[in-house]
Scaffold this active site. Structure first.
Site, PDB file in Angstrom:
ATOM      1  N   LYS A 277      77.510  95.426  46.261  1.00  0.00           N
ATOM      2  CA  LYS A 277      76.957  95.620  44.909  1.00  0.00           C
ATOM      3  C   LYS A 277      76.037  94.450  44.541  1.00  0.00           C
ATOM      4  CE  LYS A 277      81.396  94.001  43.224  1.00  0.00           C
ATOM      5  NZ  LYS A 277      81.757  93.392  41.972  1.00  0.00           N
TER       6      LYS A 277
ATOM      7  N   TYR B 258      62.276  68.284  28.732  1.00  0.00           N
ATOM      8  CA  TYR B 258      62.616  68.723  27.375  1.00  0.00           C
ATOM      9  C   TYR B 258      63.879  68.047  26.863  1.00  0.00           C
ATOM     10  CZ  TYR B 258      59.419  72.715  28.027  1.00  0.00           C
ATOM     11  OH  TYR B 258      58.328  73.511  28.237  1.00  0.00           O
TER      12      TYR B 258
HETATM   13  C1  LIG Z   1      86.598  95.926  42.756  1.00  0.00           C
HETATM   14  C2  LIG Z   1      86.105  94.840  43.660  1.00  0.00           C
HETATM   15  N1  LIG Z   1      86.526  94.814  44.925  1.00  0.00           N
HETATM   16  C3  LIG Z   1      86.120  93.865  45.798  1.00  0.00           C
HETATM   17  C4  LIG Z   1      85.258  92.874  45.397  1.00  0.00           C
HETATM   18  C5  LIG Z   1      84.829  91.842  46.405  1.00  0.00           C
HETATM   19  O1  LIG Z   1      85.333  90.591  46.049  1.00  0.00           O
HETATM   20  P1  LIG Z   1      84.947  89.275  46.884  1.00  0.00           P
HETATM   21  O2  LIG Z   1      83.489  89.081  46.690  1.00  0.00           O
HETATM   22  O3  LIG Z   1      85.751  88.198  46.257  1.00  0.00           O
HETATM   23  O4  LIG Z   1      85.315  89.551  48.297  1.00  0.00           O
HETATM   24  C6  LIG Z   1      84.795  92.844  44.093  1.00  0.00           C
HETATM   25  C7  LIG Z   1      83.887  91.783  43.661  1.00  0.00           C
HETATM   26  O5  LIG Z   1      83.645  91.443  42.548  1.00  0.00           O
HETATM   27  C8  LIG Z   1      85.230  93.858  43.187  1.00  0.00           C
HETATM   28  O6  LIG Z   1      84.819  93.889  41.907  1.00  0.00           O
END
Ligand SMILES: Cc1ncc(COP(=O)(O)O)c(C=O)c1O
Length: 383
Positions: free
Chosen positions: A44, A271
């Protein structure tokens, strides 16, 4: 002007992505797990800022079994890479998005009875069952059916011919807290035990994210892991047992020196005048700022590498420029590379260190590198 005369514009700030390291990481994570364990690659947020298409295409050949994205747009983009890869949506769908489940063959995360009705309606109208992963809330307090109520929701899914249960999962709230994580595992298992007639080897059963893997029991009752950060070569926390996996950074963040100049002692920098030079100094003005993803919180705290030497940030990070002290690095000239995250001449600034300066976490740092920053893929072909 004809295209023959277009001179390529040099990069002022860029991220380098080492896809061969990504492949090695994924394979070494897999090698550290039982062979039967399936691998859900979490890609994602543009594969944590690494580029969804490039990262996922590499992972398709490195042992991923399923891809998890946050939302429908990400899923549609990922679907361009192939018609058959299973894709799981981790975030809830808005009602207007339900129809994309069939159009793009996506699996939905299911937490509520309302979702059963909505997804089943889509399945019925297209004549094919909708694939779902039932999410169970064992203590995250976000998505998922509360664990006590999970068996009842499970029974409703199974009884509905327009839905197909493809997975069941939970998410850890604080995986570095082993006691709480163990309790979440226990609640998840207990809920699974009460799902009548469940056949766990026919579906994905997953709980462990990067940090979860570290405390996963040797004989895990689950048959899949769901990994994000670790595959990009970053340990989820500094005392993680995962150092044994020896993950290698995939991402580095670089810019260049735009101006070098001398300023007298007593001059204030940037700044808000939050830094005053305590000696006659040489400063370098870098071609990157918060408009590229250098957090303002890193002002007066972070360091960069130039010629392999650490140079401290002076004053506030601005939108397009950041100022560093190069008084003790006398050969710096305009055009030199400055490394914000990554290696240079044997020295290294890790993303974890950079994130600490900015009082954030590597996940957020990766997601904060902006669109202005091109991603350069240094090793797009075989290892
Ligand atoms: C539902 C879910 N599963 C798995 C993961 C993966 O986690 P990680 O990046 O700590 O491996 C995430 C990451 O935010 C998540 O939201």
């Amino acid at each position: 002007m004809s295209s023959d005369h277009i001179t390529p514009i040099p990069h002022r700030c860029w991220a380098e992505i080492d896809l061969a390291a990504l492949e090695r990481n994924l394979k070494s994570i897999r090698a550290s797990l039982p062979a039967s364990m399936k691998y859900v690659a979490v890609v994602k947020a543009d594969a944590y800022g690494h580029g969804l298409h490039q990262a996922a295409a590499r992972m398709m050949h490195s042992g991923a079994d399923l891809f998890a994205v946050a939302n429908v747009s990400e899923a549609i983009s990922l679907r361009e890479l192939g018609p058959d890869w299973p894709i799981l949506l981790l975030s809830p769908l808005l009602p207007e998005e339900d129809r994309f489940l069939t159009e793009y063959k996506l699996a939905a995360t299911l937490s509520t009875e309302d979702e059963i009705a909505r997804f089943a309606a889509v399945g019925k109208s297209c004549g094919e069952p909708i694939s779902v992963h039932l999410k169970i809330d064992t203590g995250m307090g976000r998505l998922g059916v509360w664990h006590v109520n999970a068996p009842a929701l499970y029974a409703k899914i199974i009884a509905n011919s327009h839905l197909q249960l493809a997975g069941i999962f939970t998410h850890f709230a604080s995986p570095e807290d082993i006691a709480f994580t163990d309790e979440q595992r226990r609640l998840f298992l207990h809920a699974l035990d009460r799902c009548e007639g469940i056949s766990l080897n026919e579906i994905f059963v997953h709980a462990d994210n990067s940090a979860g893997i570290a405390s996963m029991p040797e004989e895990s009752p689950f048959n899949a892991v769901r990994v994000g950060l670790l595959q990009f070569g970053i340990l989820p926390h500094s005392h993680s047992l995962l150092a044994a996996v020896n993950p290698q950074p995939v991402f580095s963040f670089r810019t260049r020196v735009g101006v070098v100049k001398q300023l007298p002692s007593g001059t204030t920098i940037s700044y808000g005048r939050t830094h005053t030079l305590v000696r006659d100094s040489t400063i370098a003005v870098l071609c990157a700022g918060y408009g590229d993803g250098i957090p303002r919180a890193a002002s007066n705290r972070a360091e960069v590498l130039i010629h392999g030497q650490r140079c401290p940030l002076l004053g506030r990070v601005t939108m397009d420029q950041t100022i560093v002290d190069v008084t003790d690095n006398p050969n710096v000239i305009c055009g030199d590379e400055a490394v914000l995250v990554g290696q240079q001449q044997g020295a290294e600034i890790s993303i974890t260190e950079f994130s600490e300066w900015a009082e954030t976490i590597p996940w957020e740092t990766l997601c904060s590198v902006t669109k202005r920053v091109p991603r350069l893929y240094r090793t797009p072909l075989g290892i």
